[in-house]
Design an enzyme around this catalytic site. Structure first.
Site, short mmCIF file in Angstrom:
data_model
loop_
_atom_site.label_atom_id
_atom_site.label_comp_id
_atom_site.label_asym_id
_atom_site.label_seq_id
_atom_site.Cartn_x
_atom_site.Cartn_y
_atom_site.Cartn_z
N HIS A 1 0.85 -1.20 0.00
CA HIS A 1 0.00 0.00 0.00
C HIS A 1 0.88 1.25 0.00
CE1 HIS A 1 0.81 0.71 4.22
NE2 HIS A 1 0.23 -0.42 4.60
N HIS B 1 4.05 1.47 2.24
CA HIS B 1 5.19 0.67 1.77
C HIS B 1 5.84 1.38 0.58
CE1 HIS B 1 2.36 -2.75 3.14
NE2 HIS B 1 3.14 -2.42 4.15
N CYS C 1 1.12 -9.38 20.77
CA CYS C 1 0.32 -8.86 19.65
C CYS C 1 0.86 -9.49 18.37
CB CYS C 1 0.38 -7.33 19.56
SG CYS C 1 -0.37 -6.73 18.02
N CYS D 1 2.00 -6.97 15.66
CA CYS D 1 3.34 -6.39 15.87
C CYS D 1 4.39 -7.49 15.90
CB CYS D 1 3.46 -5.68 17.21
SG CYS D 1 2.39 -4.28 17.43
N CYS E 1 -3.64 -4.04 22.13
CA CYS E 1 -2.31 -3.58 21.72
C CYS E 1 -2.34 -2.07 21.55
CB CYS E 1 -1.95 -4.26 20.40
SG CYS E 1 -0.70 -3.39 19.48
N HIS F 1 -2.08 -1.36 17.56
CA HIS F 1 -3.15 -1.79 16.66
C HIS F 1 -4.55 -1.73 17.27
CE1 HIS F 1 0.41 -3.66 14.78
NE2 HIS F 1 -0.21 -3.28 13.70
N LYS G 1 -5.32 6.52 9.93
CA LYS G 1 -4.26 5.54 9.72
C LYS G 1 -4.68 4.61 8.57
CE LYS G 1 -1.54 2.62 12.72
NZ LYS G 1 -1.72 1.23 12.47
N LYS H 1 -6.80 -1.93 6.71
CA LYS H 1 -7.59 -2.76 5.80
C LYS H 1 -9.08 -2.52 5.99
CE LYS H 1 -4.97 -6.59 6.48
NZ LYS H 1 -4.77 -8.01 6.65
N1 MSP Z 1 8.26 -6.86 8.39
C1 MSP Z 1 8.40 -5.72 9.23
C2 MSP Z 1 9.70 -5.00 8.95
C3 MSP Z 1 10.93 -5.84 9.13
S1 MSP Z 1 12.36 -4.98 8.74
C4 MSP Z 1 13.58 -5.97 9.22
C5 MSP Z 1 7.25 -4.75 8.97
N2 MSP Z 1 6.62 -4.90 7.81
S2 MSP Z 1 5.36 -4.03 7.34
O1 MSP Z 1 5.03 -4.52 6.04
O2 MSP Z 1 4.34 -4.09 8.32
O3 MSP Z 1 5.79 -2.55 7.31
C6 MSP Z 1 6.92 -2.19 6.61
C7 MSP Z 1 7.17 -0.71 6.64
O4 MSP Z 1 6.10 0.00 6.05
C8 MSP Z 1 7.36 -0.17 8.04
O5 MSP Z 1 8.51 0.61 8.04
C9 MSP Z 1 6.19 0.70 8.26
O6 MSP Z 1 6.50 1.81 9.01
C10 MSP Z 1 5.89 1.15 6.82
N3 MSP Z 1 4.55 1.62 6.74
C11 MSP Z 1 3.41 0.89 6.85
N4 MSP Z 1 2.35 1.76 6.85
C12 MSP Z 1 2.81 3.04 6.76
C13 MSP Z 1 2.22 4.29 6.60
N5 MSP Z 1 0.92 4.45 6.66
N6 MSP Z 1 3.02 5.36 6.39
C14 MSP Z 1 4.38 5.23 6.24
N7 MSP Z 1 4.96 4.06 6.37
C15 MSP Z 1 4.23 2.99 6.87
O7 MSP Z 1 7.01 -3.91 9.79
#
Ligand code: MSP
Length: 707
Positions: free
Chosen positions: A18, A21, A126, A129, A144, A147, A293, A296
């Protein structure tokens, strides 16, 4: 030659990519592209985090095995990154043999150091997390804190890692390396955490199988964060190999939510294993969508980067994300802002510059790059533009090196606007009427083409395709497009006689009809329905008269059909800073009821949550169509200035504000007001109308805390 090894977090494969990411990945891509263009030995890594209970559960919900789900979702990440023009050098999956072997090796090293011991863990976990929480940190009902979903009570035999042993050495590392965690506010957070007393970490699980077995005890799988963090090294191959020597230590660009894992757990693991710590952990802020935030279950917050890129262009999306919010700060995503910047900065400023330059070259210099006239080089308008271009090249490079892409783009736009002014001032169409001024004409056209190629080369890290196309159109080579310009060579990069392309619209303007069609497509029908539901309006709190926070209820999340119609009609808002629709400021109806603000004394802790600081106004400007609002840029002691929207236009003119020091509330959630993102609030006196701005006595440095 310097070295630059940057990584993104590796993404969980329980869900499709999304906007959040995409943001982190685009930022890392742009920074690595810059370093590559500047001649640094560069490596950029991204990948996927595929083990753990979260992925196992997601797979079983879909009737799949974990690896089937991972194989499926990893392709969505790969294709999204290809679509968004992400030029990573490697992509690591934690289910690959190279990774699993490395994790086992690291575990053995930590074990050999005497830092792993067996025990029993009981606590609240959680799954989202993938972390335990001490009881005191959970919200009421054992939810949590991140979340807001129920944590699960787990009790299992586990291996512990002696994390507590490394709090002291890590604090020392922070002291010796002040830039280890950035931006500074995040560094302070981590230091406070380390000082608060760190407990040993449970690093194995027995309640599920989807992970890497603990060496020597196959009953346990290694905790997913220990597994995942190791990717930054496992992707470099064997520990004594060439890639390790060449690239480690690396730089981790991560979201602020996973700071503790990267700035405490990972460095402690490395200290234990006797390996060098990362060079830098840089935390980006969090994107909300219309104040909410991304989640889903919230339709209005589901922003698919693929669809946006299809509809508005990959480069426009990359530009918007990196320009809109300084890296490290939270930002609020509003579709209207994306379109606003697209129209104003890409279609108008940049697009016009290119199409005008190509038109004059086609008409007046035979469609080729004209000669430079040495006698004109250091004179008048030409010299001014050259000076500005050289300054911009230097400043933008410094800003990109300092992880400030938003600022770099702002700097590059100085050249775009200056080049547009140069065309207006030198008037090639008028020069063309006078054969005696042929040299002036050629020099003017040449200088604009040079400004375009210079701009293109600086934009390449952020907008790779646009930059390539711009360079080609003004007769530059692919080789030229791929390198960062040298400030001192401005004006001498193109080859005389090279063919210039036909005039072309790079970014067609998005008119109101198209904007309405795009918004219809982007904002899901269920979100629009929620916005149209009058009951939903009741939850929207009112916004203060200073253009402050418009933290949305549901009605803020999506624009209903009605609101859009008002937009089209250009209907004015009843008061600039009224709550409701971000771009118009115009609510459909006033909220039916507003929760009464809490009264009574504030505790010291409540007051302590306010991050009040001294800030200095560095720029102030009117917001078109908003009579009470000004857009301010404030130096608040961070790497990049903050943008705020302040309702002070009736009391102050922009020119009265630059240089003034004010009191600034830095941790107010970002909001979009009149299509402009506001990242905090300045304090001022006056209830309905502002009468006077706050001020600080004495010569207090910007960023100083107010308490
Ligand atoms: N798998 C772990 C990371 C392991 S690194 C060794 C994880 N994955 S995640 O898919 O949940 O999130 C990955 C990254 O996307 C995180 O850095 C998270 O902060 C970022 N983002 C997810 N949603 C976000 C926003 N809404 N805004 C900015 N970045 C965010 O955590």
């Amino acid at each position: 030659m310097s070295r630059f090894y940057i990584s993104t977090p590796i993404y969980y494969v329980n869900d499709a990519p999304h906007l959040g990411h995409a943001y982190c990945t685009i930022a890392a891509d742009a920074l690595s592209r810059f370093h590559r263009a500047a001649g640094d030995d560069t490596r950029f890594l991204t990948g996927t985090d595929e083990h753990g209970i979260k992925v196992e559960q997601a797979a079983s919900e879909r009737g799949m095995t974990p690896i089937q789900l991972a194989d499926d979702v990893v392709e969505r990440f790969r294709s999204t990154w290809a679509h968004l023009d992400i030029a990573n050098d490697d992509f690591i999956r934690t289910t690959e043999a190279r990774h699993k072997e490395f994790v086992s090796e690291l575990w053995r090293r930590m074990d050999a150091r005497g830092d792993i011991y067996k025990g029993k863990y009981e606590g609240w976990y959680c799954v989202k997390c993938e972390a335990y929480y001490p009881e005191g940190e959970l919200l009421e009902g054992q939810l949590c804190p991140t979340h807001k979903s129920p944590a699960t009570w787990l009790s299992e035999p586990t291996y512990f890692f002696k994390l507590s042993k490394y709090a002291g050495p890590l604090l020392e590392h922070f002291e010796k390396n002040p830039g280890f965690v950035q931006p500074e506010n995040y560094r302070n957070e981590v230091i406070a955490f380390l000082k608060s007393g760190v407990r040993d970490l449970s690093v194995s699980r027995t309640t599920f199988r989807w992970g890497i077995p603990v060496p020597g005890d196959e009953e346990h799988v290694i905790y997913v964060w220990i597994d995942a963090l190791t990717n930054y090294m496992s992707a470099l191959g064997p520990i004594d190999g060439e890639l390790h020597r060449r690239f480690w230590p690396g730089i981790h660009l991560i979201g602020k939510d996973i700071l503790k894992f990267h700035a405490v757990y990972w460095p402690s693991m490395l200290l234990s294993a006797g390996l060098p710590l990362p060079e830098l952990v840089f935390a980006t802020g969090w994107w909300t969508v219309r104040g909410e935030k991304i989640s889903k279950s919230m339709p209005a917050t589901r922003v698919d980067p693929n669809q946006l890129a299809d509809d508005i262009g990959v480069d426009a999306l990359r530009y918007y994300l990196l320009r809109e919010v300084p890296l490290g700060l939270d930002g609020d995503f509003a579709y209207e802002n994306l379109i606003g910047r697209y129209n104003a900065e890409l279609a108008h400023d940049l697009g016009n510059l290119v199409s005008r330059a190509l038109t004059v070259a086609g008409k007046f210099t035979g469609g080729v790059v004209p000669p430079i006239h040495a006698d004109l080089l250091g004179t008048g308008r030409h010299a001014e533009l050259a000076r500005e271009a050289s300054a911009v090249v230097r400043e933008a490079a410094d800003q990109l090196r300092a992880f400030a892409p938003s600022r770099a783009l702002e700097t590059i736009w100085r050249l775009v606007r200056e080049a547009n002014r140069y065309v207006n001032d030198t008037q090639p169409w008028a020069l063309a009427r006078d054969p005696a001024r042929r040299a002036d004409l050629e020099h003017s056209v040449r200088t604009v083409l040079e400004a375009i190629v210079c701009t293109a080369r600086m934009l390449r890290p952020v907008m790779p395709n646009t930059a390539r196309e711009m360079t080609r159109l003004v007769g530059g080579s692919e080789e030229l497009a791929a390198s960062w310009p040298a400030a001192e060579r401005f004006g001498q990069e193109l080859v005389e006689g090279a063919a210039v392309g036909e005039s072309k619209i790079l970014f067609p303007r998005i008119d109101e009809d198209r904007q309405a069609a795009l918004l219809d497509r982007w904002i899901p029908a269920d979100a629009r329905a929620a916005a149209a539901d009058p009951a939903a309006t009741a939850v929207a709190p009112a916004k203060d008269a200073k253009g402050g926070q418009a933290k949305g209820g549901k009605r803020d999340q999506a624009k209903g059909g009605k609101a859009r119609d008002k937009d089209k009609a250009g209907e004015a808002a009843p008061g600039d800073a009224a709550p409701g629709d971000a771009a118009t400021g115009a609510p459909d109806k006033p909220p039916r009821s507003k929760p009464a603000p809490p009264t009574g004394p504030v505790t010291f802790d409540e007051f302590g949550r306010m991050d009040l600081r001294v800030a200095q106004v560095v720029e102030a400007a009117a917001i078109p169509g908003a009579t009470r609002l000004l857009r301010l840029l404030l130096d608040v002691g961070e790497p990049e200035p903050r943008q705020v929207v302040a309702g002070i236009a009736e009391a102050y003119r922009p020119d009265q504000l630059v240089g003034r020091k004010v009191i600034f509330l830095a941790n107010l959630a970002p909001a979009t007001i009149r299509g402009v993102t506001s990242q905090g609030m300045i304090l001022a006196a006056g209830a309905e109308r502002v009468i006077g701005l706050s001020a600080v006595d004495g010569d207090v440095p910007v960023g100083t805390k107010i308490r």
